[in-house]
Design a protein around this motif. Structure first.
Motif, PDB file in Angstrom:
ATOM      1  N   PHE A 172       2.748  17.418 -10.430  1.00 16.88           N
ATOM      2  CA  PHE A 172       2.957  17.291  -8.990  1.00 16.88           C
ATOM      3  C   PHE A 172       3.581  15.942  -8.657  1.00 16.88           C
ATOM      4  CE2 PHE A 172       1.444  16.041  -4.736  1.00 16.88           C
ATOM      5  CZ  PHE A 172       1.910  17.111  -3.980  1.00 16.88           C
ATOM      6  N   ASN A 173       3.094  14.877  -9.277  1.00 18.94           N
ATOM      7  CA  ASN A 173       3.651  13.549  -9.047  1.00 18.94           C
ATOM      8  C   ASN A 173       5.135  13.497  -9.434  1.00 18.94           C
ATOM      9  OD1 ASN A 173       1.851  11.861  -7.766  1.00 18.94           O
ATOM     10  ND2 ASN A 173       0.877  11.139  -9.650  1.00 18.94           N
ATOM     11  N   LYS A 174       5.456  14.094 -10.570  1.00 20.33           N
ATOM     12  CA  LYS A 174       6.854  14.109 -11.003  1.00 20.33           C
ATOM     13  C   LYS A 174       7.728  14.923 -10.050  1.00 20.33           C
ATOM     14  CE  LYS A 174       5.965  13.496 -15.960  1.00 20.33           C
ATOM     15  NZ  LYS A 174       6.063  14.116 -17.314  1.00 20.33           N
ATOM     16  N   LYS A 175       7.178  16.016  -9.573  1.00 21.59           N
ATOM     17  CA  LYS A 175       7.916  16.905  -8.677  1.00 21.59           C
ATOM     18  C   LYS A 175       8.296  16.203  -7.382  1.00 21.59           C
ATOM     19  CE  LYS A 175       7.600  21.470  -6.485  1.00 21.59           C
ATOM     20  NZ  LYS A 175       6.731  22.677  -6.301  1.00 21.59           N
ATOM     21  N   ILE A 176       7.372  15.405  -6.842  1.00 22.73           N
ATOM     22  CA  ILE A 176       7.647  14.726  -5.566  1.00 22.73           C
ATOM     23  C   ILE A 176       8.177  13.303  -5.792  1.00 22.73           C
ATOM     24  CG2 ILE A 176       5.925  16.098  -4.347  1.00 22.73           C
ATOM     25  CD1 ILE A 176       4.052  13.675  -4.476  1.00 22.73           C
ATOM     26  N   ASN A 177       8.347  12.944  -7.067  1.00 26.85           N
ATOM     27  CA  ASN A 177       8.899  11.640  -7.434  1.00 26.85           C
ATOM     28  C   ASN A 177       8.080  10.479  -6.850  1.00 26.85           C
ATOM     29  OD1 ASN A 177      10.748   9.981  -8.781  1.00 26.85           O
ATOM     30  ND2 ASN A 177      12.052   9.797  -6.965  1.00 26.85           N
ATOM     31  N   LYS A 178       6.758  10.587  -7.008  1.00 30.67           N
ATOM     32  CA  LYS A 178       5.864   9.535  -6.548  1.00 30.67           C
ATOM     33  C   LYS A 178       4.819   9.263  -7.622  1.00 30.67           C
ATOM     34  CE  LYS A 178       6.257  10.182  -1.547  1.00 30.67           C
ATOM     35  NZ  LYS A 178       5.524  10.434  -0.272  1.00 30.67           N
ATOM     36  N   GLU A 179       4.115   8.140  -7.459  1.00 31.59           N
ATOM     37  CA  GLU A 179       3.041   7.783  -8.384  1.00 31.59           C
ATOM     38  C   GLU A 179       1.725   7.685  -7.611  1.00 31.59           C
ATOM     39  OE1 GLU A 179       4.073   4.306 -10.554  1.00 31.59           O
ATOM     40  OE2 GLU A 179       5.780   5.249 -11.568  1.00 31.59           O
ATOM     41  N   ILE A 180       1.305   8.798  -7.052  1.00 30.20           N
ATOM     42  CA  ILE A 180       0.038   8.834  -6.321  1.00 30.20           C
ATOM     43  C   ILE A 180      -1.101   8.648  -7.324  1.00 30.20           C
ATOM     44  CG2 ILE A 180      -1.477  10.248  -4.879  1.00 30.20           C
ATOM     45  CD1 ILE A 180       1.077  11.713  -3.927  1.00 30.20           C
ATOM     46  N   PRO A 181      -2.024   7.726  -7.052  1.00 32.56           N
ATOM     47  CA  PRO A 181      -3.132   7.496  -7.988  1.00 32.56           C
ATOM     48  C   PRO A 181      -3.932   8.770  -8.269  1.00 32.56           C
ATOM     49  CG  PRO A 181      -3.057   5.767  -6.328  1.00 32.56           C
ATOM     50  CD  PRO A 181      -2.089   6.824  -5.883  1.00 32.56           C
ATOM     51  N   ILE A 182      -4.350   8.910  -9.514  1.00 29.07           N
ATOM     52  CA  ILE A 182      -5.160  10.055  -9.927  1.00 29.07           C
ATOM     53  C   ILE A 182      -6.511   9.557 -10.427  1.00 29.07           C
ATOM     54  CG2 ILE A 182      -5.363  12.033 -11.483  1.00 29.07           C
ATOM     55  CD1 ILE A 182      -2.296  12.037 -11.695  1.00 29.07           C
ATOM     56  N   ILE A 183      -7.566   9.992  -9.758  1.00 30.21           N
ATOM     57  CA  ILE A 183      -8.941   9.683 -10.162  1.00 30.21           C
ATOM     58  C   ILE A 183      -9.571  10.980 -10.655  1.00 30.21           C
ATOM     59  CG2 ILE A 183     -11.197   8.825  -9.424  1.00 30.21           C
ATOM     60  CD1 ILE A 183      -9.722   7.324  -7.162  1.00 30.21           C
ATOM     61  N   VAL A 184     -10.281  10.907 -11.772  1.00 26.26           N
ATOM     62  CA  VAL A 184     -10.896  12.110 -12.340  1.00 26.26           C
ATOM     63  C   VAL A 184     -12.406  11.924 -12.428  1.00 26.26           C
ATOM     64  CG1 VAL A 184     -10.942  13.734 -14.256  1.00 26.26           C
ATOM     65  CG2 VAL A 184      -8.824  12.536 -13.702  1.00 26.26           C
ATOM     66  N   GLU A 185     -13.131  12.875 -11.867  1.00 21.10           N
ATOM     67  CA  GLU A 185     -14.587  12.878 -11.951  1.00 21.10           C
ATOM     68  C   GLU A 185     -15.020  13.618 -13.215  1.00 21.10           C
ATOM     69  OE1 GLU A 185     -17.092  13.852  -8.343  1.00 21.10           O
ATOM     70  OE2 GLU A 185     -17.460  15.654  -9.554  1.00 21.10           O
ATOM     71  N   VAL A 186     -15.895  12.994 -14.006  1.00 21.12           N
ATOM     72  CA  VAL A 186     -16.407  13.652 -15.211  1.00 21.12           C
ATOM     73  C   VAL A 186     -17.922  13.803 -15.099  1.00 21.12           C
ATOM     74  CG1 VAL A 186     -14.521  12.817 -16.656  1.00 21.12           C
ATOM     75  CG2 VAL A 186     -16.633  11.487 -16.509  1.00 21.12           C
ATOM     76  N   ARG A 187     -18.415  14.929 -15.622  1.00 17.20           N
ATOM     77  CA  ARG A 187     -19.837  15.240 -15.510  1.00 17.20           C
ATOM     78  C   ARG A 187     -20.594  15.026 -16.807  1.00 17.20           C
ATOM     79  NH1 ARG A 187     -18.311  21.042 -12.973  1.00 17.20           N
ATOM     80  NH2 ARG A 187     -16.666  20.724 -14.553  1.00 17.20           N
ATOM     81  N   ASN A 188     -19.858  14.837 -17.902  1.00 21.83           N
ATOM     82  CA  ASN A 188     -20.502  14.697 -19.213  1.00 21.83           C
ATOM     83  C   ASN A 188     -19.513  14.051 -20.183  1.00 21.83           C
ATOM     84  OD1 ASN A 188     -18.778  16.927 -20.202  1.00 21.83           O
ATOM     85  ND2 ASN A 188     -20.137  18.192 -18.927  1.00 21.83           N
ATOM     86  N   PHE A 189     -19.969  13.796 -21.406  1.00 29.11           N
ATOM     87  CA  PHE A 189     -19.120  13.125 -22.390  1.00 29.11           C
ATOM     88  C   PHE A 189     -18.020  14.034 -22.921  1.00 29.11           C
ATOM     89  CE2 PHE A 189     -22.569  10.081 -22.386  1.00 29.11           C
ATOM     90  CZ  PHE A 189     -21.879   8.873 -22.482  1.00 29.11           C
TER      91      PHE A 189
END
Length: 279
Positions: free
Chosen positions: A183-200
C-alpha cells in the motif's frame, strides 16, 4: 484560533446556552460588569487555560482575561488559576463549558505527570492512545502533552497500526505486513507501520519480515517483555501496552522498551475539582 477549536466552542455553547441563559436574563441586569476567579479545590497539574481564553474571546471579545499560572503547572488547593472581568452574563454563560473542559483536561494532565515521574530515570516515553472521548480527542491529547507525555497517532489516518483483528482478517501477520508495505508503495508514501504482537511466534515472524517502524508488545508479562527486548536487540523500537498501571509501569520501563502506552490516561479520567467564584 484553529478551526477545530472554534467549531468545538461553537457547538458546545449552542448545546448549553441555546437561545439564552434564562436565569441570568431574569436575575441580572443586562450589561452590568463583574469579575470572577477560577480556583482549584485540590492540588493538581492544571491544563486548559488557553482553551478557557479562547472560549471567552469567542463569546465576548470585550472580556478581560488574566492568567495567574501557566499551562501544565503544579497548583495547590485554593490557588487562583485566572481572573475574568466583564459582562456578567457572558461570564456566567461560559462558566460550565470552561469548568467541564478544564476539570477533565487537568485530570488527564495530573495522571500523565504521575506516570512520567514514575519512569523518569529510564529512557522511555509515556504515550496516550485512541481511547479518548469522541469529538474532543484534540483536548485529551493536548492534556497528555501538558503532563509530559507524548501523543500516539491521532487517528486511523496518520499511521498504520496492525492489530489483532487486522492480522486475523488478513489471514496472518505476514500478509498484513506485506499488504501495508504494498500500500505504501502504491501511494508512493512512507506511512509508519506499527505491528501489534500477541506472542513470540508473531514477534519472530515480524522480525523475519522487517520493514516496519515499531513493534507493540500486547499484554506481555514483565518476563516476556524482558525476553522480547533481548530478542529484538534494538533492531526495531518496542512499545509495551496492556494492563500497565502506576504500580507496574516502572517494572516495564526497566525492561528496556522505548515506549509505554497507557489507555487509562484518557479512558478512565478522574476530573479535578475546580470552582468559579465571583469577586
Amino acid at each position: 484560533m484553529k478551526k477545530i477549536i472554534k467549531d468545538f466552542i461553537k457547538k458546545s455553547l449552542e448545546e448549553d446556552v441555546g437561545q439564552g441563559d434564562l436565569t441570568s436574563n431574569a436575575c441580572i441586569t443586562k450589561g452590568t460588569i463583574g469579575e470572577a476567579k477560577l480556583i482549584t479545590k485540590e492540588a493538581c497539574y492544571i491544563s486548559g487555560i488557553n482553551l478557557a481564553q479562547h472560549i471567552y474571546e469567542f463569546y465576548d471579545e470585550n472580556l478581560i482575561f488574566k492568567s495567574i499560572v501557566n499551562e501544565g503547572q503544579f497548583v495547590k488547593k485554593n490557588d487562583i488559576i485566572f481572573t475574568i472581568q466583564g459582562n456578567k452574563h457572558a461570564i456566567l454563560a461560559t462558566e460550565r463549558l470552561i469548568l467541564n473542559c478544564m476539570q477533565r483536561m487537568s485530570g488527564i494532565t495530573t495522571k500523565t505527570r504521575e506516570f512520567v515521574k514514575a519512569v523518569k530515570n529510564y529512557n522511555v516515553k509515556i504515550l496516550d492512545t485512541r481511547k479518548t472521548c469522541p469529538t474532543i480527542r484534540f483536548l485529551d491529547k493536548e492534556a497528555v502533552r501538558l503532563g509530559g507525555g507524548h501523543n500516539h497517532r491521532f487517528g486511523l489516518y496518520d499511521e498504520m497500526m496492525i492489530k489483532d483483528n487486522h492480522i486475523d482478517f488478513s489471514g496472518g501477520i505476514e500478509n498484513a505486513i506485506k499488504n501495508c508495505q504494498i500500500f505504501n508503495k502504491k501511494i508512493n508514501k512512507e506511512i509508519p507501520i506499527i505491528v501489534e504482537v500477541r506472542n513470540f511466534n508473531e514477534l519472530n515472524k515480524v522480525l523475519n519480515i522487517g520493514g516496519i517502524n515499531r513493534i507493540l508488545l500486547d499484554n506481555f508479562s514483565i518476563q516476556m517483555t524482558k525476553d522480547a527486548v533481548d530478542r529484538v536487540n534494538n533492531l526495531i523500537p518496542l512499545e509495551s501496552s496492556g494492563n500497565i498501571n502506576i504500580k507496574n509501569v516502572k517494572k516495564y520501563a526497566k525492561c528496556g522498551v522505548n515506549f509505554i502506552s497507557i489507555g487509562s490516561l484518557t479512558h478512565s479520567v478522574k476530573s479535578i475539582d475546580l470552582s468559579m467564584l465571583s469577586t
